[in-house]
Design a protein around this motif. Sequence first.
Motif, PDB file in Angstrom:
ATOM      1  N   TYR A   1       7.961  35.091  38.520  1.00  0.00           N
ATOM      2  CA  TYR A   1       8.147  34.200  37.369  1.00  0.00           C
ATOM      3  C   TYR A   1       8.635  34.979  36.148  1.00  0.00           C
TER       4      TYR A   1
ATOM      5  N   SER B   1      12.119  35.821  36.348  1.00  0.00           N
ATOM      6  CA  SER B   1      12.990  34.655  36.137  1.00  0.00           C
ATOM      7  C   SER B   1      13.176  34.343  34.651  1.00  0.00           C
TER       8      SER B   1
ATOM      9  N   ASP C   1       4.381  32.589  29.197  1.00  0.00           N
ATOM     10  CA  ASP C   1       5.633  32.818  28.460  1.00  0.00           C
ATOM     11  C   ASP C   1       5.352  33.409  27.074  1.00  0.00           C
TER      12      ASP C   1
ATOM     13  N   SER D   1       3.544  36.047  42.521  1.00  0.00           N
ATOM     14  CA  SER D   1       4.205  34.911  41.867  1.00  0.00           C
ATOM     15  C   SER D   1       4.438  35.186  40.390  1.00  0.00           C
TER      16      SER D   1
ATOM     17  N   ARG E   1       5.455  25.892  40.710  1.00  0.00           N
ATOM     18  CA  ARG E   1       6.396  25.886  41.847  1.00  0.00           C
ATOM     19  C   ARG E   1       5.639  26.026  43.165  1.00  0.00           C
TER      20      ARG E   1
ATOM     21  N   TRP F   1       1.279  29.182  39.677  1.00  0.00           N
ATOM     22  CA  TRP F   1       2.646  28.784  39.358  1.00  0.00           C
ATOM     23  C   TRP F   1       2.852  27.382  39.905  1.00  0.00           C
TER      24      TRP F   1
ATOM     25  N   SER G   1       4.537  27.218  34.083  1.00  0.00           N
ATOM     26  CA  SER G   1       5.758  26.618  34.592  1.00  0.00           C
ATOM     27  C   SER G   1       6.905  26.869  33.636  1.00  0.00           C
ATOM     28  N   ARG G   2       8.103  26.917  34.191  1.00  0.00           N
ATOM     29  CA  ARG G   2       9.268  27.041  33.309  1.00  0.00           C
ATOM     30  C   ARG G   2       9.467  25.768  32.499  1.00  0.00           C
TER      31      ARG G   2
END
Length: 307
Positions: A300, A303, A179, A296, A205, A203, A170-171
């Motif tokens: 991601y 993004s 990440d 996904s 989201r 993800w 997740s962000r």
Amino acid sequence: MKHEKKKRVQKNVLVFGAEGMLGKEFCYALRKNARYRVFPASHRTADITDESALAGCMKKVRPDIVINCAAFINVDACEDHVLKAWQVNALGPGNIVRALGDAKLRRAVFVHISTSDVFGNDKKAYRETDTPHPVNAYGGSKYGGENNVEHEARSAGLRYYIVRTSWIYSRFRETYFIDTVAKALARSETLTLVSDQKSVPTWTRDLVRSVLPLCFGRNNSGTYHVVNDAERAVSKYEIALEIKRILCFGSGALRTRAARARLRRAFRKDIFKVERPASPFLINTKLPKLPHWKRSLKEYILSLHLV
Ligand SMILES: NC(=O)c1ccc[n+]([C@@H]2O[C@H](COP(=O)([O-])OP(=O)(O)OC[C@H]3O[C@@H](n4cnc5c(N)ncnc54)[C@H](OP(=O)(O)O)[C@@H]3O)[C@@H](O)[C@H]2O)c1
């Protein structure tokens, strides 16, 4: 005929573990929709092991929907602190359901997040109906939580959904696997990753988009598997290869740096102190498919603006 405007009633949604990775994603999605009034409850403001704190929450919020993302998720720490793992992951979710029943909120819907780690090493893929055989204290305590939710919700006559997922990213937590790997590859680093433990990266989201309709639909209470779509489970080594592939489509400088990065395989026995299930691949037989994990993951990574 007289037209009557349908009154849109806002639903009160209480989210436990609201400052965690998944809790933040639920709150973010809920706040974008005027139908929901969000009440985020963090570890500090509502400890799920504290029954009087939970009673106070229910009295104050009178929730229509409760989503429990609160958990003690560090696998090694759960093994070292088995009692705490049991109190938070097994007893805590049951406490929430009991508090709902005690507050006479029997029309509320309860969503509890669980994990593929309730399964062990008896199979390569698991349906919602398969019996868990956890291999460590984390998995055991999460399975205990599922059983308590089921038991308490049935006694209180509440609608409940136990949502199992795996390897979420997740962000809302930039230090997490995806990440960290993407940033390291973009710096041409050499990474060593486990290749004999497999699952499906999911993800948050996508998970939240799939779970929220459950709160309004007519799905039966029970257990649901919510993971990004996949033909098979993949290792973190394979996920890193995919991230590298995505980065290599990037701009000139990034492509060159990512292409120079090296990936090495490691094995569970060399990395982990506590046993992990080898391949807890969740099969979703009840809900519409989520997007494929590669699709996904690409969205991601894009993004993150590394590419
Ligand atoms: N992360 C994954 O890859 C993954 C995979 C499959 C399933 N899941 C499940 O997904 C759910 C959410 O995980 P996550 O990754 O979002 O974890 P997370 O970021 O660690 O969030 C969990 C939150 O729960 C809070 N918490 C811990 N003990 C609590 C207590 N006694 N009362 C109230 N809150 C408490 C934590 O607060 P503090 O940090 O202040 O203690 C934290 O904010 C969990 O049920 C987990 O089992 C996660």
